[in-house]
Scaffold this motif. Structure first.
Motif, mmCIF file in Angstrom:
data_model
loop_
_atom_site.group_PDB
_atom_site.id
_atom_site.type_symbol
_atom_site.label_atom_id
_atom_site.label_comp_id
_atom_site.label_asym_id
_atom_site.label_seq_id
_atom_site.Cartn_x
_atom_site.Cartn_y
_atom_site.Cartn_z
ATOM 1 N N UNK A 178 0.816 -1.207 0.000
ATOM 2 C CA UNK A 178 0.000 0.000 0.000
ATOM 3 C C UNK A 178 0.854 1.264 0.000
ATOM 4 N N UNK A 179 1.971 1.222 0.709
ATOM 5 C CA UNK A 179 2.831 2.396 0.785
ATOM 6 C C UNK A 179 3.592 2.657 -0.507
ATOM 7 N N UNK A 180 3.715 1.666 -1.359
ATOM 8 C CA UNK A 180 4.443 1.819 -2.611
ATOM 9 C C UNK A 180 3.538 2.254 -3.773
ATOM 10 N N UNK A 181 2.257 2.371 -3.529
ATOM 11 C CA UNK A 181 1.342 2.808 -4.577
ATOM 12 C C UNK A 181 1.562 4.280 -4.934
ATOM 13 N N UNK A 182 1.266 4.616 -6.182
ATOM 14 C CA UNK A 182 1.311 6.013 -6.584
ATOM 15 C C UNK A 182 0.136 6.764 -5.955
ATOM 16 N N UNK A 183 0.218 8.074 -5.955
ATOM 17 C CA UNK A 183 -0.850 8.884 -5.384
ATOM 18 C C UNK A 183 -2.168 8.628 -6.107
ATOM 19 N N UNK A 184 -2.093 8.505 -7.423
ATOM 20 C CA UNK A 184 -3.301 8.272 -8.215
ATOM 21 C C UNK A 184 -3.937 6.934 -7.874
ATOM 22 N N UNK A 185 -3.103 5.907 -7.713
ATOM 23 C CA UNK A 185 -3.650 4.598 -7.422
ATOM 24 C C UNK A 185 -4.172 4.495 -5.990
ATOM 25 N N UNK A 186 -3.569 5.247 -5.091
ATOM 26 C CA UNK A 186 -4.091 5.267 -3.707
ATOM 27 C C UNK A 186 -5.514 5.815 -3.689
ATOM 28 N N UNK A 187 -5.762 6.782 -4.530
ATOM 29 C CA UNK A 187 -7.100 7.363 -4.587
ATOM 30 C C UNK A 187 -8.100 6.377 -5.171
ATOM 31 N N UNK A 188 -7.672 5.597 -6.172
ATOM 32 C CA UNK A 188 -8.571 4.622 -6.784
ATOM 33 C C UNK A 188 -8.790 3.425 -5.874
ATOM 34 N N UNK A 189 -7.721 2.953 -5.233
ATOM 35 C CA UNK A 189 -7.845 1.835 -4.311
ATOM 36 C C UNK A 189 -7.296 0.530 -4.852
ATOM 37 N N UNK A 190 -7.417 -0.497 -4.042
ATOM 38 C CA UNK A 190 -6.877 -1.815 -4.374
ATOM 39 C C UNK A 190 -7.965 -2.866 -4.196
ATOM 40 N N UNK A 191 -7.711 -4.023 -4.767
ATOM 41 C CA UNK A 191 -8.647 -5.138 -4.642
ATOM 42 C C UNK A 191 -7.847 -6.421 -4.465
ATOM 43 N N UNK A 192 -8.378 -7.345 -3.699
ATOM 44 C CA UNK A 192 -7.685 -8.607 -3.446
ATOM 45 C C UNK A 192 -8.695 -9.728 -3.285
ATOM 46 N N UNK A 193 -8.214 -10.928 -3.479
ATOM 47 C CA UNK A 193 -9.012 -12.127 -3.246
ATOM 48 C C UNK A 193 -8.409 -12.877 -2.074
ATOM 49 N N UNK A 194 -9.203 -13.153 -1.079
ATOM 50 C CA UNK A 194 -8.696 -13.866 0.094
ATOM 51 C C UNK A 194 -9.862 -14.334 0.933
ATOM 52 N N UNK A 195 -9.638 -15.424 1.643
ATOM 53 C CA UNK A 195 -10.648 -15.904 2.581
ATOM 54 C C UNK A 195 -10.158 -15.787 4.016
ATOM 55 N N UNK A 196 -9.034 -15.077 4.201
ATOM 56 C CA UNK A 196 -8.491 -15.063 5.547
ATOM 57 C C UNK A 196 -7.559 -13.908 5.857
ATOM 58 N N UNK A 197 -6.320 -14.235 6.219
ATOM 59 C CA UNK A 197 -5.392 -13.278 6.802
ATOM 60 C C UNK A 197 -5.004 -12.138 5.863
ATOM 61 N N UNK A 198 -4.822 -12.436 4.585
ATOM 62 C CA UNK A 198 -4.456 -11.389 3.627
ATOM 63 C C UNK A 198 -5.551 -10.330 3.551
ATOM 64 N N UNK A 199 -6.788 -10.784 3.531
ATOM 65 C CA UNK A 199 -7.916 -9.844 3.474
ATOM 66 C C UNK A 199 -7.964 -8.979 4.724
#
Length: 554
Positions: A178-199
């Motif tokens: 998350x800290x390595x994202x660009x400013x633009x991408x931080x505003x858009x956000x992230x998505x992940x697939x997980x059923x546990x700890x990563x999520x």
């Protein structure tokens, strides 16, 4: 469309977010040059860590938001001009034309940051940079000597990563990403697939850093973890019968909304973040001889191995897997990541069918030994940690310690060994089952079947014998209908608690002396005695079968 056709003849892609020369422009997918060079040819390098996520070429229909042009070219959400469909004039359905060329970027499950043809090896500089970034945002977890060192003959130090805020080591990689994202991408956000700890980790740190997080979880995900992700501020989408279906949906959504897809065990930024745990280990136990690390997708062992081997090449790196998901062991044998069937396991967090390509490329040259452990030793490890260390650890987190209990590492006797307890997120119902199975594996919960008289006093005689031995009865089941002995006999299946293996063997000997028909089948001590010679193959490892008297409870 002459313009599109001309581009196809030149072998170029036409992107809706880029120019006619195939560049992706400043669209939040990785900067001004995106994934294409100035000639419009495909690049699959990691640029900004974001995925070029196109709809799978085998898809029969376009998405509702796609535009069908006059000559049948589907443009828009996830489709490129070199993947064309013609419309049947009779029923209006789409019929695929022969593609001009295939590209892995057309597969919605293809992630350019995890390219099997171009794996990325994480180096020590990556780990060091990650340590600087995540410092102050994660817990500096304790690494203390175990109370069980004298029992095992190994000087064990437990790195208690379950003390992170969300209960696992996954916070390290998530925060670094998350800290390595660009400013633009931080505003858009992230998505992940997980059923546990990563999520959980991504949800928590996304909220801390003000970055929108979307988590796609399969319908089989534990309700507790779904609720926790929502509590941490994530947008949770529950869809897909399994993690693969959820990932497909997530990557399509990432393409549609311009979100960064976060691979929880193979993205290079994730690996670098996990490696910070290794730096802490070496600070806390500078003279360690070995480190035993649980292995699922391989990201954790990859990062830690880079950190430890760079600073001290003499440290032995040992990976530990469950018998139900030996993906990394099989990959080491094959020389590359391969598909490995997985099945239900106490260490469900390690059940990854194909290990990460970047993880394998990074870790394989640094791993000294892989250990595959049986399920009963994972259960026993959870029990020992609860009783002796006073910590509740999930199955995946206890697998490293289970490798020691299995007796497959005699070379570590007298050595200083660090074992990370990587997570503690275990459902209470599962914990209860694990403790019961641990007691069974430890010889303290036994099940036997004995034929006794069905006349008055028959059962009293059996229970008196158990009482005289100091055995506690947990459950009794009578069986009359299928008994082939005389009509005045009854088969009784009994579950009892004993003090230890020696006590269980005494019980077996007494029953065999007093009754003619007793099914114990083999002595209690055989389970542990055979551990040193067992290769822990996946076949014939189910303890709950007719060939063992001390079977695990169903």
């Amino acid at each position: 469309m002459p313009g599109v056709d001309q581009e196809m003849k030149n072998g170029h892609h036409h992107h809706t977010n880029g120019g006619s020369n195939g560049q992706d422009g400043s669209n939040g997918y990785g900067g001004s040059n995106g994934y294409g060079d100035s000639n419009g040819h495909d690049h699959h390098d990691v640029v900004g860590g974001f995925a070029d996520l196109s709809v799978h070429p085998r898809a029969a229909k376009p998405n509702p938001t796609d535009e069908i042009t006059e000559d049948g070219v589907i443009m828009g959400n996830g489709w490129t001009a070199d993947r064309r469909e013609s419309i049947c004039p009779v029923n209006g359905t789409l019929e695929p034309r022969t593609p001009l060329r295939e590209s892995p970027s057309l597969d919605p499950l293809f992630d350019p940051s995890c390219d099997p043809d171009h794996p990325v090896r994480v180096n020590f500089q990556d780990v060091s940079a990650a340590a600087f970034k995540v410092k102050g945002g994660i817990q500096y977890t304790p690494c203390t000597i175990s109370h069980m060192s004298h029992m095992t003959g190994v000087d064990i130090y437990f790195k208690k990563e379950l003390f992170q805020y969300t209960g696992s080591f996954k916070e390290r990689g998530a925060r670094n990403f998350l800290l390595k994202l660009t400013k633009e991408q931080r505003e858009k956000g992230v998505i992940a697939t997980s059923a546990g700890n990563h999520a959980l980790a991504l949800s928590y740190h996304g909220t801390q850093l003000g970055i929108p997080v979307t988590v796609v979880m399969p319908v089989t995900a534990p309700l507790m973890k779904v609720t926790l992700c929502k509590t941490h501020g994530a947008t949770v989408i529950v869809t897909g019968e399994n993690i693969a279906e959820s990932k497909d949906y997530a990557m399509r959504l990432a393409r549609k909304r311009g979100l960064a897809y976060v691979n929880g065990y193979d993205h290079p930024w994730i690996l670098a973040g996990q490696g910070t745990c290794g730096l802490e280990m070496l600070e806390q136990v500078p003279d360690m001889d070995a480190c035993i690390i649980p292995v699922g997708g391989g990201g954790y062992i990859a990062g830690i191995a880079v950190a430890l081997k760079t600073l001290n090449p003499n440290i032995m790196i040992i990976g530990a897997e469950s018998e139900r998901s030996p993906g990394f062991t099989n990959a080491m044998k094959a020389g590359r990541p391969i598909w490995t069937p997985t099945s239900s396991s106490l260490a469900d967090g390690l059940a990854v069918p194909v290990v990460g390509y970047n993880s394998y490329a990074t870790a394989a040259p640094l791993i000294d030994k892989m250990i595959v452990v049986r399920e009963e030793f994972i259960a026993l490890a959870i029990l020992r940690l609860v009783e002796m260390e006073k910590v509740v650890v999930e199955g995946a987190g206890a697998t490293g310690f289970a490798a020691v209990l299995s007796g497959q590492l005699p070379e570590l006797v007298g050595k200083k060994v660090v074992i990370p307890l990587s997570g503690g997120n275990i459902d209470s119902t599962v914990l209860g089952r694990c403790l019961e199975r641990g007691l069974a594996a430890d010889g303290r919960l036994c099940r036997f079947r004995v034929v006794i008289s069905d006349r008055p006093g028959g059962m009293a005689g059996l229970t008196q014998t158990l009482a005289d031995l100091g055995v506690s009865v947990k459950d009794i089941f009578h069986e009359r209908a299928w008994l082939k002995y005389d009509v005045f006999s009854v088969a009784v299946t009994v579950v009892v608690e004993t003090k230890d293996f020696a006590h269980a063997k005494e019980l077996e000997a007494t029953l065999r002396h007093k009754y003619r028909k007793v099914e114990f089948n083999r002595s209690a001590g055989d389970i542990t005695a055979n551990a040193n010679t067992d290769n822990s193959n996946t076949a014939n490892t189910n303890m709950d079968n007719n060939n063992t008297g001390l079977s695990l409870l169903p």
